[in-house]
Write a protein that holds these residues in place. Structure first.
Motif, mmCIF file in Angstrom:
data_model
loop_
_atom_site.group_PDB
_atom_site.id
_atom_site.type_symbol
_atom_site.label_atom_id
_atom_site.label_comp_id
_atom_site.label_asym_id
_atom_site.label_seq_id
_atom_site.Cartn_x
_atom_site.Cartn_y
_atom_site.Cartn_z
ATOM 1 N N LYS A 1 56.071 72.176 6.302
ATOM 2 C CA LYS A 1 56.078 70.737 6.087
ATOM 3 C C LYS A 1 54.828 70.131 6.738
ATOM 4 O O LYS A 1 54.377 70.611 7.781
ATOM 5 N N PRO A 2 54.290 69.075 6.173
ATOM 6 C CA PRO A 2 53.124 68.436 6.788
ATOM 7 C C PRO A 2 53.360 68.038 8.244
ATOM 8 O O PRO A 2 52.435 68.104 9.060
ATOM 9 N N CYS A 3 54.590 67.700 8.587
ATOM 10 C CA CYS A 3 54.874 67.257 9.954
ATOM 11 C C CYS A 3 54.785 68.388 10.969
ATOM 12 O O CYS A 3 54.645 68.134 12.173
ATOM 13 N N THR A 4 54.867 69.648 10.529
ATOM 14 C CA THR A 4 54.761 70.777 11.460
ATOM 15 C C THR A 4 53.428 71.524 11.324
ATOM 16 O O THR A 4 53.211 72.530 11.989
ATOM 17 N N ALA A 5 52.531 71.000 10.496
ATOM 18 C CA ALA A 5 51.239 71.669 10.297
ATOM 19 C C ALA A 5 50.435 71.748 11.590
ATOM 20 O O ALA A 5 49.706 72.721 11.819
ATOM 21 N N THR A 6 50.563 70.742 12.437
ATOM 22 C CA THR A 6 49.808 70.718 13.699
ATOM 23 C C THR A 6 50.106 71.941 14.547
ATOM 24 O O THR A 6 49.207 72.504 15.189
ATOM 25 N N TYR A 7 51.366 72.363 14.548
ATOM 26 C CA TYR A 7 51.736 73.546 15.329
ATOM 27 C C TYR A 7 50.980 74.772 14.851
ATOM 28 O O TYR A 7 50.436 75.540 15.661
ATOM 29 N N PHE A 8 50.910 74.973 13.540
ATOM 30 C CA PHE A 8 50.228 76.149 13.003
ATOM 31 C C PHE A 8 48.714 76.049 13.181
ATOM 32 O O PHE A 8 48.036 77.062 13.368
ATOM 33 N N LYS A 9 48.185 74.849 13.168
ATOM 34 C CA LYS A 9 46.757 74.670 13.438
ATOM 35 C C LYS A 9 46.429 75.129 14.861
ATOM 36 O O LYS A 9 45.359 75.686 15.114
ATOM 37 N N ALA A 10 47.366 74.919 15.778
ATOM 38 C CA ALA A 10 47.174 75.367 17.162
ATOM 39 C C ALA A 10 47.150 76.888 17.262
ATOM 40 O O ALA A 10 46.599 77.449 18.218
ATOM 41 N N LEU A 11 47.709 77.575 16.251
ATOM 42 C CA LEU A 11 47.698 79.038 16.214
ATOM 43 C C LEU A 11 46.486 79.582 15.454
ATOM 44 O O LEU A 11 46.387 80.788 15.224
ATOM 45 N N GLY A 12 45.576 78.700 15.067
ATOM 46 C CA GLY A 12 44.359 79.136 14.392
ATOM 47 C C GLY A 12 44.379 79.013 12.887
ATOM 48 O O GLY A 12 43.440 79.437 12.216
ATOM 49 N N PHE A 13 45.443 78.434 12.328
ATOM 50 C CA PHE A 13 45.505 78.214 10.888
ATOM 51 C C PHE A 13 44.718 76.952 10.520
ATOM 52 O O PHE A 13 44.681 75.985 11.279
ATOM 53 N N LYS A 14 44.112 76.975 9.336
ATOM 54 C CA LYS A 14 43.380 75.818 8.825
ATOM 55 C C LYS A 14 44.013 75.362 7.516
ATOM 56 O O LYS A 14 44.363 76.190 6.670
ATOM 57 N N ALA A 15 44.139 74.056 7.351
ATOM 58 C CA ALA A 15 44.784 73.503 6.160
ATOM 59 C C ALA A 15 43.911 73.696 4.931
ATOM 60 O O ALA A 15 42.697 73.487 4.970
ATOM 61 N N ILE A 16 44.541 74.090 3.831
ATOM 62 C CA ILE A 16 43.864 74.198 2.537
ATOM 63 C C ILE A 16 44.138 72.951 1.712
ATOM 64 O O ILE A 16 43.220 72.316 1.192
ATOM 65 N N ALA A 17 45.410 72.577 1.585
ATOM 66 C CA ALA A 17 45.791 71.382 0.836
ATOM 67 C C ALA A 17 47.241 71.063 1.167
ATOM 68 O O ALA A 17 47.966 71.885 1.730
ATOM 69 N N GLU A 18 47.649 69.827 0.820
ATOM 70 C CA GLU A 18 49.047 69.469 1.043
ATOM 71 C C GLU A 18 49.536 68.464 0.020
ATOM 72 O O GLU A 18 48.752 67.762 -0.634
ATOM 73 N N THR A 19 50.860 68.459 -0.137
ATOM 74 C CA THR A 19 51.537 67.464 -0.962
ATOM 75 C C THR A 19 52.421 66.655 -0.023
ATOM 76 O O THR A 19 52.358 66.801 1.198
ATOM 77 N N THR A 20 53.277 65.818 -0.592
ATOM 78 C CA THR A 20 54.201 65.041 0.240
ATOM 79 C C THR A 20 55.125 65.950 1.036
ATOM 80 O O THR A 20 55.480 65.650 2.180
ATOM 81 N N HIS A 21 55.464 67.102 0.448
ATOM 82 C CA HIS A 21 56.479 67.963 1.058
ATOM 83 C C HIS A 21 55.942 69.272 1.630
ATOM 84 O O HIS A 21 56.609 69.901 2.453
ATOM 85 N N ILE A 22 54.767 69.729 1.195
ATOM 86 C CA ILE A 22 54.275 71.055 1.579
ATOM 87 C C ILE A 22 52.836 70.974 2.063
ATOM 88 O O ILE A 22 52.013 70.264 1.487
ATOM 89 N N CYS A 23 52.551 71.730 3.107
ATOM 90 C CA CYS A 23 51.168 71.940 3.542
ATOM 91 C C CYS A 23 50.902 73.447 3.496
ATOM 92 O O CYS A 23 51.724 74.241 3.971
ATOM 93 N N LEU A 24 49.792 73.835 2.897
ATOM 94 C CA LEU A 24 49.401 75.244 2.843
ATOM 95 C C LEU A 24 48.223 75.440 3.787
ATOM 96 O O LEU A 24 47.208 74.754 3.692
ATOM 97 N N LEU A 25 48.397 76.385 4.709
ATOM 98 C CA LEU A 25 47.347 76.696 5.681
ATOM 99 C C LEU A 25 47.012 78.175 5.595
ATOM 100 O O LEU A 25 47.799 78.979 5.078
ATOM 101 N N GLU A 26 45.855 78.548 6.148
ATOM 102 C CA GLU A 26 45.452 79.949 6.133
ATOM 103 C C GLU A 26 44.782 80.323 7.446
ATOM 104 O O GLU A 26 44.285 79.470 8.191
#
Length: 333
Positions: free
Chosen positions: A96-121
């Motif tokens: 979810k976009p609201c939890t993307a920050t947590y994964f960014k802290a693990l070294g993931f980078k956002a590719i794109a997002e919708t209202t409900h989904i964020c895809l990171l790599e």
């Protein structure tokens, strides 16, 4: 101490029911396209879960009553260990976009997002590598357009779509799906597309490098009739956003072309989601399918003909270059 354990969804009905309930509580659709799932129990209750599909982390959820226990870190850590053990150098995560920050802290980078989904790599090559490839292939244009096709195999219908798009565009980029989940692998499909458009000016053929219509962005595309259309719609939205946010600006695209879809519900959903995502940003043009004997020309029909060794039908439905390629492959095998 609460431990991470594997959930065997295929053979444990009660675990699957608890998994589905937790995902529903978290506002997630229980997408069953997973190959590894873990969970954490507290006094017999499933309070956290996460899954992988190949190198994609997905369906990570923690019960509202347990969010203070840092269980997200435990689940994610267990899934990353699994990917490392499976020797994946790249990892993607749906969240979810609201939890993307947590994964960014693990070294993931956002590719794109919708209202409900964020895809990171995380890992290399990444989206910036893909964009750099697009920049190198870019040609000067005023009305650039693109088609994304699987071409499994490349048919007269695909060529017709390209020819119709060229009536609008001064440069047309044909992006061939990179996932090897089709009868013909990426290299074979790319070769057929390149040969099939070789005589057409201002056509640039590229691969999607797993960023469009891929296991990461749109896995339901490959399930067709077996796909959950609600899940497919969510994934189609995301795939459309990857195209809109990451591809269209690099190639200065003004148009995206698709064929009408009378037979596949999943592809019809995809076309609908693109229309919604592109509105006001990019012109989506739906081109009526080429027909042969009053039937839409499709790669599915060609594959069916190949299966029954009906080369007369195949020859009617594909360009000469594709036919020669298919005969060569058949002869070699």
């Amino acid at each position: 101490m609460m431990e991470v354990t594997r959930l065997w969804l295929d053979i444990n009905a009660s675990a699957k029911k608890a998994w589905q309930a937790l995902l529903t509580q978290a506002g997630l659709v229980a997408d069953e396209q997973v190959d590894y799932t873990v969970g954490i129990y507290d006094q017999g209750q499933l309070i956290a879960t996460g899954s992988t599909y190949q190198n994609i982390i997905k369906l990570v959820a923690v019960a509202d009553t347990a969010k203070h226990n840092n269980l997200l870190a435990k689940i994610t850590g267990a899934l990353l260990e699994r990917l490392t053990a499976d020797r994946f150098e790249q990892a993607y995560v749906y969240t979810k976009p609201c939890t993307a920050t947590y994964f960014k802290a693990l070294g993931f980078k956002a590719i794109a997002e919708t209202t409900h989904i964020c895809l990171l790599e995380r890992g290399y090559p990444d989206i910036e590598t893909f964009q750099a490839k697009l920049k190198r292939a870019k040609r000067p244009s005023q009305q650039a357009g693109a088609i994304v096709m699987n071409a499994n195999p490349f048919t007269n219908g695909h060529r017709y779509l390209v020819q119709q798009a060229l009536q609008t565009c001064d440069v047309l980029y044909v992006l061939v799906v990179s996932e090897d989940r089709s009868l013909f692998d990426t290299a074979a499909r790319l070769k057929m597309v390149q040969a099939g458009v070789a005589d057409l000016k201002n056509v640039v053929v590229l691969t999607t490098d797993h960023y469009l219509v891929s296991n990461a962005t749109f896995p339901s595309y490959f399930l067709k009739d077996q796909a959950d259309l609600k899940v497919a719609a969510e994934q189609a939205q995301l795939d459309a956003q990857v195209f809109l946010q990451r591809v269209a600006p690099v190639l200065d695209l003004k148009h995206r072309f698709v064929g009408s879809e009378p037979n596949s519900a999943v592809t019809a959903v995809y076309n609908d989601q693109m229309a919604q995502a592109f509105a006001g940003h990019l012109q989506l043009t739906v081109i009526d399918r080429l027909t042969e004997n009053q039937q839409p020309v499709s790669a599915t029909t060609v594959r069916q003909a190949l299966k029954r060794d009906d080369w007369e039908t195949v020859q009617q439905l594909v360009p000469t270059s594709t036919f020669k390629n298919l005969r060569s492959v058949n002869h070699d095998s």
